[in-house]
Structure formats: structure tokens, C-alpha cells
Write a protein that holds these residues in place. Sequence first.
Motif, PDB file in Angstrom:
ATOM      1  N   CYS A   1      66.970 -48.104   9.386  1.00  0.00           N
ATOM      2  CA  CYS A   1      68.241 -47.916  10.101  1.00  0.00           C
ATOM      3  C   CYS A   1      68.610 -49.130  10.958  1.00  0.00           C
TER       4      CYS A   1
ATOM      5  N   GLU B   1      61.954 -44.166  10.279  1.00  0.00           N
ATOM      6  CA  GLU B   1      63.175 -44.518   9.532  1.00  0.00           C
ATOM      7  C   GLU B   1      63.661 -45.904   9.955  1.00  0.00           C
TER       8      GLU B   1
ATOM      9  N   SER C   1      63.363 -41.750  16.504  1.00  0.00           N
ATOM     10  CA  SER C   1      63.746 -41.205  15.193  1.00  0.00           C
ATOM     11  C   SER C   1      65.234 -40.867  15.199  1.00  0.00           C
TER      12      SER C   1
ATOM     13  N   THR D   1      58.945 -46.817   7.282  1.00  0.00           N
ATOM     14  CA  THR D   1      60.079 -46.465   6.421  1.00  0.00           C
ATOM     15  C   THR D   1      59.559 -46.059   5.055  1.00  0.00           C
TER      16      THR D   1
END
Length: 631
Positions: free
Chosen positions: A141, A138, A63, A172
Motif C-alpha cells: 500500500c 499489506e 494495517s 506483503t
Amino acid sequence: MSEALQILKKYWKHDSFRSLQNEIIDSVLSGQDTFALMPTGGGKSVCFQIPAMMNEGICLVVSPLVALMKDQVANLQKRNIKAIALTGGIKSDEMIDLLDNCQFGNYKFLYLSPERLQSDWILDRIKNLPINLITIDEAHCVSQWGHDFRPAYLKISNLKTHFPTVPFLALTATATPKVKEDIITELGLEEPQLFEKSFARKNIAYMVFEVEDKLFRIEQILKKNPQSSIIYVRNRKSCIEISSQLQSLGFKATYYHGGLTSREKDKNMQLWMEDKAQVIVATNAFGMGIDKADVKTVIHIQLPENLENYYQEAGRSGRNGEKAFAVLLTNPSDIKQAENQFIHILPDKKFLNEMYNKLCNFFQIAYGEGINERFSFNLNHFCLKYKFPVLKTYNAMQFLDRQGIITLSQEFSEKILLQFIIPSKELIRYMSLNRNDEEIILAILRTYAGIYETQTAFNLELIAKKSKHTEAQVLAVLQKLKEKDIVDYQSKNNDASLIFNEIREDERTISRVSKYLENQNQLKKDQLKSVLHYISEEKVCKSKLILSYFGEKTNTDCGICSYCITKKNKKTDSSSLSKEIISLLKIADLNSREIENKTNKKSDDIIFVLQQLLENERILIKSNNKYTLKL
């Protein structure tokens, strides 16, 4: 009852899974690489936490967000589930102990940043852990076209060589079709199962209103919907000002921003969570891990940086499934302000190169040297010395940090926290009796609008410069004010720390990464264009515009957004309203609010007719925002 549902009930106290959660868990348990696109509030964490609990071994969670890692670890520990996060600031010997715990202590979750995986010794330790699942949170990214690209994410796919049979789960909340394609490719997902939850929030009415007086419109909205609300603003100063203005209008309001102490954040948050405050005015620092189901209204009074952020912040309303409102208030000056805030502070290659050279000179690093050297660093001091704009410099340093050229600890709070604790009339009296201190006190008051309401981060060098005094003189005045109980003054020693991860090579260093900088700058410009299109497009359903941005097509209008309401409502007879407005303007110049009060018509109808009259050159708008008849 399935084992997964039993675990959900036992640890999370829920009786059923949300949409797609069960399917994603089944995919992971079958050993499949899995990609899940679940908009904010969709319950992504359960999708990896439950399968990890069902299997022997430990789940590795990659993360980028320290706050989110800490929040999730704390939540797991509350449920008596053993979890660890390797966040910044942990010394090597502590890290060794934590990794020993993971290996021998029956831990279920290990959270770390992607940059940690670039450390060979940490990777060697991880290779010996009984990993049962690798979760990439996430995951956008990993894409250069994502709104928060981090090059370290590109190295995550190397874990495939060490854990060929362990499934990857990429999660995501916001990904355009191009970003989704990048995630699958760059993470090396093998024939992944794809799960995509619709971005449609059918209970949220997306509203865009162009208004002259934003505070007046906020007052109207909050009176009409007196339930729990969030107002997002651009900066800390606006937090305090808007909250104070709402209180003076009779609303119970509080505020939240990154500069508050932990105690103040918790206190203000609890006021809002327990409905002792109807409104919380916040910067985008607010929202991480917030799950208040009954938020009725989320209002943005400035333009967001991109639609990804806007969708996430707007999506904090209506999580109980009841109708809710996401309102964006705009006026023509907002566009220029957004460009200044989001575009003009982007560093280009020339600035990046100059800043990097000066940074090396600042710490006296010779060409070809500097690798692994650590320094204490004060951003404001550096910017003042070389006359660099602070925000542009900070963005440039963040970029170098994401590229792995430097490591910058995120500790940019000032050394001094200050708050005036006597009434303003008493302070005026003090200044009249102590003329030598007046210039310094006035410089402080002019610079920090909220310094009466809260402890404020204080830039010593800036106040010294503004008051034309030395830093020592400013400190002497502060000490004097503290002794007389005029201020609450705390001095802290928490400069940032900066590590150079590569040898100094000046132009060669910057040229190697400048293509990423150009891509990211172009992305931010395109994202702001999408925001401007969202607010200016008057012939398409607002919900449709958001869905289209995320690659989701629909032929059906939502029926509840500002466009749909305008289309449905029978227009007020614009001809008669036009005559009424002209009659009023024959008597006196008026602004739109005064016209609204005198005609008792809806604000949208007033603005529609005023625009028609302006276009037909029957009226003019003056510099004081009042309308007048054209002679």
C-alpha cells in the motif's frame, strides 16, 4: 528446542515452522529491518507475533484492513494473548483508555491504521509506549504502483525518528519488483534482510477455459471433483442465482456476500466449513482469514480485476498440499463486462472536481471553510440529487478518503432490509386484490432478484423513482405488507458519516492530488491488460505467466495447467472429428454442448475443431450460439 518453537507449540499448536518463518523471526530478533514477501497462506502473522511474544514490550502493527485487524485481535485473545485494535468509530475518550491499557496493562499487540498515525496526540502517546517491533502489514500500500495505494503509508517512515533502534518488518503477499523497490525506499528500511517465498504453487493446476455455457462446465467440474469448492462471482445477485441453480442441479451449495447479516454469514460459512455444503458461491468479500485446508477447486466465472487478487483467491485451494484446481471460465463478452466494471467506473480529474464541488455544496460548506466538520451522509441520496453514477462516485470518494481530504465511514448498507416471506403465487393473488400496491411491489421484484431468498438491502429512493411514487407512499406499502406478514421488513438508521479534513479550496484541492489519480487509473488499466493476456495467451504455461507477472522467472512448465495438459494430450484426430461435426450440421444446427453429447468427444477438442472450421469459413455461428454450415 528453541524458545520461538516453544511459543509456536504453546499458543498455535504447530510442531514446526513453515518455509521462511523461522528465518524471518531470527532476522527480526537480531534487530534487523526485514522485508518479507510471502504469498497468501504463507503464515505472515506468525513472523511478527512470535518475536513480539519473546521480547519485553508491545508490537505496533500498522494495517489498512479493519476486518483483518479485528480478526487477528480476536484470534490472539482466544489464545489469551493481550491485543487491542484502534479501529474506526472509537471515541476519543475510549481511545485514551485503550492507549492507557497499552502503556500500563502489559499488552503485547497494538493494531491501528496508518491514518491513525497522522493524529498528533495518538502519535505522542505511541512514542511513550515500550515498542519492541513495528510491523507494516499489506506493505504494498506504500507504493503508487501497488494495487491498493494509500498515501498515509508514506508517513510511516516518520516512526524511524521516534524509534531509531526498533526493527521494521514489512510484510506483503503480492508485490511486483517495482513495488518491492518502493516498499524498501518509502518505508526507509535500513539494509533490510530480504525474504521472498516463491509464488509457485506446484500443486495447483491453473486452468483457463473459453466456454459458451458456464453453468454446464461448472456442473462437470463439481461432479468430477466432489470435494470442497469455492465459486467467485462478481456481485451479490449472482451469488444467490448461481447457488440456487446449483441446488436445483442436486449440489449442496450456499453463498456469501457483504450484504448478509453477521448471523447469515456465520451460518453459511459453517455449512461450508463443516462440509455440509460442497460449494460456497461468493463475492470477493469472502476469504479474509479463511483457512480451509481441503479446498479442491476454486472457480472464477468472471474476470478478476487484477492478477494480484486472482492469485490470492485461487490460492485458497490446495492448502493441504494435495492437487487442486484454480479454474477461470471465460467467454468473449467477459472482456466488455470487465471494462465496464473496472475501467469505465474510474473517475477522471474532471469528474473528481465536479463531485467534490457538489459534495461541498451539498453540505453548504463555504470556500475556505469546512475543516473537521462531520456530517451524516447517504451516498444514494447524493447521487440521485446530482445524477451521478453511484459506483464512479463511490470510487471518487474512496480516492479522496485515501488522500486524507475526507474521512468516509464504510457504512453504505441501506436503511431498510426487506425479504418476501410468502410464496410467489400468494403474492400474485395479493396484488390482484390490491391494485394500488402493484406498481411498487413489481418495482421491488424487478430490482431485487434475490428478495425471496434473503434479507436484501433496499434503496427507498430508487424504488420510489422506478414505481413513480413518493418515498412516503413506498414506506406506507412496506408497512402494510409487514402488518400482513407478507414481508420481513427492518428499518435501520445507519447512514455513513463524512468528515472534511481540509478547508474547501475546490480546484486547488483536486489539482494537488490529481497526479495520484492518473497513476492509479493507469495502473488499473495495465492490471486488466495483464488479466486479458493471462486468459488469451495460448502458447505459454499458465503458472509461468503468473510467476512472470510477479517477477519470478522459471524455465520449467508446471505440467498440470490447461496449456500443459493440452500440449501433453495427443490431439483427437481433428480431420475425422471435423467430418463428423459437418455431418451432424447437415441434419440440424447445433450448439457446442449438443455437438459434445452427440460425438462423445472432449469439450476442448470440440472447441478446437469448431474454431478451425470457423477460421476456414466452413461453418458460421448464429446469434443463438448454434453452429450452421456455410452455404
